[in-house]
Scaffold this motif. Structure first.
Motif, PDB file in Angstrom:
ATOM      1  N   UNK A 606       0.732  -1.267  -0.144  1.00 37.75           N
ATOM      2  CA  UNK A 606       0.008   0.072   0.184  1.00 37.75           C
ATOM      3  C   UNK A 606       0.747   1.181   0.023  1.00 37.75           C
ATOM      4  N   UNK A 607       2.192   1.161   0.395  1.00 41.61           N
ATOM      5  CA  UNK A 607       2.889   2.427   0.299  1.00 41.61           C
ATOM      6  C   UNK A 607       3.522   2.791  -1.043  1.00 41.61           C
ATOM      7  N   UNK A 608       3.541   1.721  -1.778  1.00 48.40           N
ATOM      8  CA  UNK A 608       3.931   1.835  -3.372  1.00 48.40           C
ATOM      9  C   UNK A 608       5.268   2.110  -3.429  1.00 48.40           C
ATOM     10  N   UNK A 609       6.258   1.837  -2.446  1.00 46.55           N
ATOM     11  CA  UNK A 609       7.526   1.909  -2.531  1.00 46.55           C
ATOM     12  C   UNK A 609       8.534   0.827  -3.134  1.00 46.55           C
ATOM     13  N   UNK A 610       7.704  -0.375  -3.583  1.00 40.52           N
ATOM     14  CA  UNK A 610       8.337  -1.599  -3.746  1.00 40.52           C
ATOM     15  C   UNK A 610       8.502  -2.398  -2.731  1.00 40.52           C
ATOM     16  N   UNK A 611       8.092  -2.325  -1.613  1.00 40.76           N
ATOM     17  CA  UNK A 611       8.370  -3.183  -0.482  1.00 40.76           C
ATOM     18  C   UNK A 611       6.892  -3.437   0.187  1.00 40.76           C
ATOM     19  N   UNK A 612       7.146  -4.607   0.852  1.00 34.75           N
ATOM     20  CA  UNK A 612       5.782  -5.013   1.544  1.00 34.75           C
ATOM     21  C   UNK A 612       6.285  -5.435   3.178  1.00 34.75           C
ATOM     22  N   UNK A 613       5.440  -5.185   4.017  1.00 36.10           N
ATOM     23  CA  UNK A 613       5.592  -5.642   5.491  1.00 36.10           C
ATOM     24  C   UNK A 613       4.391  -5.329   6.214  1.00 36.10           C
ATOM     25  N   UNK A 614       4.036  -5.802   7.392  1.00 39.00           N
ATOM     26  CA  UNK A 614       2.896  -5.977   8.046  1.00 39.00           C
ATOM     27  C   UNK A 614       3.079  -4.941   9.281  1.00 39.00           C
ATOM     28  N   UNK A 615       3.899  -4.146   9.009  1.00 40.14           N
ATOM     29  CA  UNK A 615       4.334  -3.141  10.129  1.00 40.14           C
ATOM     30  C   UNK A 615       3.783  -1.873   9.854  1.00 40.14           C
ATOM     31  N   UNK A 639      -4.561   1.814  -3.437  1.00 40.34           N
ATOM     32  CA  UNK A 639      -4.423   3.138  -3.507  1.00 40.34           C
ATOM     33  C   UNK A 639      -4.453   3.642  -4.986  1.00 40.34           C
ATOM     34  N   UNK A 640      -5.042   4.494  -5.394  1.00 44.06           N
ATOM     35  CA  UNK A 640      -5.268   5.351  -6.857  1.00 44.06           C
ATOM     36  C   UNK A 640      -5.082   6.574  -6.826  1.00 44.06           C
ATOM     37  N   UNK A 641      -4.175   7.197  -7.727  1.00 43.87           N
ATOM     38  CA  UNK A 641      -4.051   8.732  -8.081  1.00 43.87           C
ATOM     39  C   UNK A 641      -4.120   9.048  -9.246  1.00 43.87           C
ATOM     40  N   UNK A 642      -4.781  10.008  -9.290  1.00 37.59           N
ATOM     41  CA  UNK A 642      -5.065  10.938 -10.612  1.00 37.59           C
ATOM     42  C   UNK A 642      -3.676  11.891 -10.892  1.00 37.59           C
ATOM     43  N   UNK A 643      -3.386  11.677 -12.108  1.00 42.88           N
ATOM     44  CA  UNK A 643      -2.032  12.666 -12.650  1.00 42.88           C
ATOM     45  C   UNK A 643      -2.709  13.573 -13.295  1.00 42.88           C
ATOM     46  N   UNK A 650      -2.459   2.972  -9.814  1.00 41.80           N
ATOM     47  CA  UNK A 650      -2.959   2.322  -8.836  1.00 41.80           C
ATOM     48  C   UNK A 650      -1.869   1.287  -8.420  1.00 41.80           C
ATOM     49  N   UNK A 651      -1.692   0.963  -6.908  1.00 43.91           N
ATOM     50  CA  UNK A 651      -1.184  -0.021  -6.391  1.00 43.91           C
ATOM     51  C   UNK A 651      -1.786  -0.729  -5.050  1.00 43.91           C
ATOM     52  N   UNK A 652      -1.341  -1.631  -4.469  1.00 45.75           N
ATOM     53  CA  UNK A 652      -1.255  -2.440  -3.473  1.00 45.75           C
ATOM     54  C   UNK A 652      -2.102  -3.640  -3.861  1.00 45.75           C
TER      55      UNK A 652
END
Length: 679
Positions: A606-615, A639-643, A650-652
């Motif tokens: 969900x943070x969209x930075x190429x990583x995952x963790x449950x913290x 998450x989705x963003x309009x440019x 979108x990502x997540x």
């Protein structure tokens, strides 16, 4: 002519006596008259004026030549009225006291005096002709005047003999001559103040060029005057059958509004006509460099084919659509909730992807259109439903209606959009987990659906299946991003011009509604940010599950809830444009000039930075590869963003295709672009 002798005229005796005269008588007579017939003698015998000198005339009674020279300083009378003297160039004879005269045919009887012997004696200019009866009269013909005096050869008004017209001298009977107008003007002759008075060839005044523009009378050289068009029309003046002929201030015709649509000539008010575009192009008319400008049947431009496709701006009003210009006419809005996402296109179409809004329908990994929904200006997605506002201000909803979310006064689901009844003109809609609120153009506010936490704001916890009017402390100006069971909007009063009030109600167990207690807030209450005023007031607000956030006008971000009812500023962020809070309480923002930041849980990227963790991450993390984000929205785990270029990224989590990139998988840890449905 035979004239009888009187017996006392010696010359009569000589020339007319019957029978031979004795020689002695003749000699005696000649001897007596010889001296009288010499020019040295002032008086001698005569019969006519021809017998006298140039300064004498013949007395018809005494037959003596009488001098006509003035005597004693005065002019002698030419005729002795008592003696009855008649003058003529012809021969005269006398009989029984009666005298007749030839050529002038003037007669005198018994002492009566003739008025004239010749034209010279007629001094009255209105009676220049001496007639045979010896009376002065007016002229009857040009010939009489020419015979009388070659310098005045014209007979005027059967009276005067006047000079020749054209000598620049005003003669009797002439009103003018050439350039000589005798001081006359248009004003003096016609009362008209403009124009030029001239003289005709017959020495009468020509007033045809006299006029007075502005008196509503078309005179002289004027084509028209005011509303007086002298019966003229566009047809008569230009041959064009349409439009309105008018009169200019200078009293000439204004044909600029005359036209004939359909003759392939752009005239008058026509922008174009058939193939005649008057040299205009897409560039000249609407500033678009591509496409073809054409002419409609009503002679106005058709710019629907004009584009600037590729410049990053969708010129919808100029004819660009996502169909003919995919790069420019992209998305204008995106809304996510739960496992669903919907986007609004520039052309007014709505497209949705992810979990279907009707439970038995399979998910869609690419955008699909709800049936019959066009001309949309706003869209919002709830847990199992969606609502959209159309350009005519009507509100339409579709999907499940477990809690009456569709506003139909029932709980029946609808695959296709249905209009929500009994609402005024709606301008904006916001969907929570299972409830809906709508803002009307007239400032009124309505909510319906689930109400177990007071999220409808009507003072109760009663579920409503149709729109219910809500009383608010301030005039609503913008609906925020609705949370799971909490509602939020912005409002204004008369003292704050920038909508400087936040209003919250609904679930408040973690102070997300801003109240110090943890009770549900059943009616809207105002919530203030530190230092908030008309300038630094909020420009957007969002609620999630147990947390709420707002962006101040100056770009700072403030959040509250999660155990505190006091808002605190999020450090490390500035120039924030928009904020979103998910129902799992993740927070994402867009900042100027377009970077995106997120913090919270990152189980599915969900943070969209190429990583995952449950913290839980409390520090904002920059989202990968997005540098032109404008609006931001979140579902439960995506998450989705309009440019600014009209794209959606979108990502997540993506287990039901909620990212819209054509795939279904567990997650995407970096943004992926939503498929353009027109490609």
């Amino acid at each position: 002519m035979n004239i009888k002798p009187t017996g006392n005229h010696p010359r009569s005796i000589i020339g007319l006596v019957a029978g031979p005269m004795p020689a002695w008588a003749a000699l005696l007579l000649l001897a007596g008259l010889g001296s009288a017939c010499t020019t040295d003698n002032p008086s001698y015998a005569c019969d006519t004026n021809q017998d006298c000198s140039a300064t004498e005339q013949c007395d018809p009674n005494s037959h003596v030549c009488v001098s006509t020279e003035p005597q004693d300083g005065s002019q002698q009378n030419k005729n002795d009225q008592d003696a009855g003297i008649n003058q003529n160039d012809g021969q005269a004879q006398q009989d029984d006291g009666q005298v007749t005269q030839n050529d002038g045919e003037v007669a005198q009887n018994d002492g009566e005096v003739r008025e004239c012997q010749s034209n010279d004696e007629c001094t009255d200019p209105t009676k220049p002709i001496c007639d045979p009866e010896g009376t002065c009269r007016g002229c009857a013909s040009n010939e009489e005047c020419a015979d009388r005096d070659p310098t005045t050869p014209l007979c005027y008004d059967n009276s005067r003999c006047v000079g020749t017209c054209g000598n620049d001298a005003i003669d009797p009977g002439e009103a003018c001559d050439g350039t000589n107008l005798a001081g006359k003007t248009c004003q003096s002759e016609t009362g008209l103040s403009q124009g030029i008075l001239t003289c005709k060839d017959d020495c009468t005044l020509d007033t045809s060029n006299c006029y007075q523009c502005g008196n509503s009378t078309a005179e002289g050289p004027e084509a028209c005057d005011g509303t007086n068009l002298a019966g003229k029309t566009c047809q008569s003046e230009t041959g064009l059958s349409q439009g309105t002929l008018t009169c200019k201030d200078d009293c000439t015709f204004d044909t600029s509004n005359c036209y004939q649509c359909g003759n392939n000539t752009a005239e008058g008010p026509e922008a174009c006509d058939g193939s005649d575009l008057a040299g205009k192009t897409c560039q000249s008319e609407i500033g678009l460099s591509q496409g073809t400008l054409t002419c409609k049947n009503d002679c106005t431009f058709d710019t629907s084919d004009c584009t600037n496709c590729g410049d990053g701006v969708c010129e919808r009003v100029e004819g660009e659509t996502s169909e003919n210009c995919q790069n420019d006419c992209g998305w204008v809005q995106v809304s996510a909730h739960g496992d669903r996402t919907c986007g609004l296109k520039e052309d007014g179409t709505v497209w949705c992807w992810g979990r279907a809004l009707v439970s038995m329908t399979p998910p869609n990994s690419e955008p699909t259109r709800p049936n019959g929904l066009i001309d949309v200006v706003d869209v919002s997605v709830g847990q199992d439903f969606a609502c959209a506002v159309k350009s005519d201000h009507s509100l339409w909803c579709w999907g499940l209606s477990t809690h009456g979310e569709l506003g139909q006064n029932d709980t029946i689901a609808h695959d296709n959009p249905v209009q929500v009844p009994m609402l005024p003109a709606i301008v904006e809609v916001g969907a929570g987990d299972n409830h809906v609120c709508a803002r009307a153009e007239n400032g009124t506010f309505y909510c319906w659906g689930a109400n177990d936490h007071g999220q409808l704001g009507d003072g109760t916890t009663t579920e409503r299946h149709s729109p219910t009017s809500i009383t608010l402390p301030y005039t609503p100006t913008q609906i925020g991003q609705m949370g799971k069971d909490t509602s939020c909007i912005l409002g204004k009063d008369t003292s704050l011009m920038h909508g400087g009030h936040i209003m919250l109600w609904g679930a408040n167990d973690q102070h997300q509604a801003g109240e110090s207690n943890q009770n549900n807030v059943l009616a809207a209450v105002g919530f203030g940010l530190p230092g908030m005023d008309a300038v630094t007031g909020p420009k957007s607000v969002a609620t999630g599950f147990v947390q709420s956030c707002a962006v101040k006008s100056a770009g700072s971000l403030w959040c509250w809830g999660r155990g505190t009812g006091t808002a605190s500023q999020v450090s490390g962020l500035s120039n924030v444009l928009d904020v979103s809070v998910s129902i799992t309480d993740n927070v994402c923002v867009t900042t100027s000039p377009g970077t995106v930041y997120c913090w919270g849980y990152n189980q599915y990227g969900e943070l969209g930075n190429g990583t995952t963790n449950g913290v839980w991450t409390s520090t904002p993390v920059q989202v990968h590869a997005i540098d032109n984000g404008s609006d931001i929205t979140q579902g439960e785990r995506h998450v989705c963003t309009l440019t600014t270029e009209g794209q959606i990224w979108c990502w997540g989590r993506n287990h039901v295709g909620q990212l819209g990139n054509g795939t279904i998988n567990s997650r995407q840890t970096i943004p992926v672009q939503v498929v353009d449905p027109y490609e």
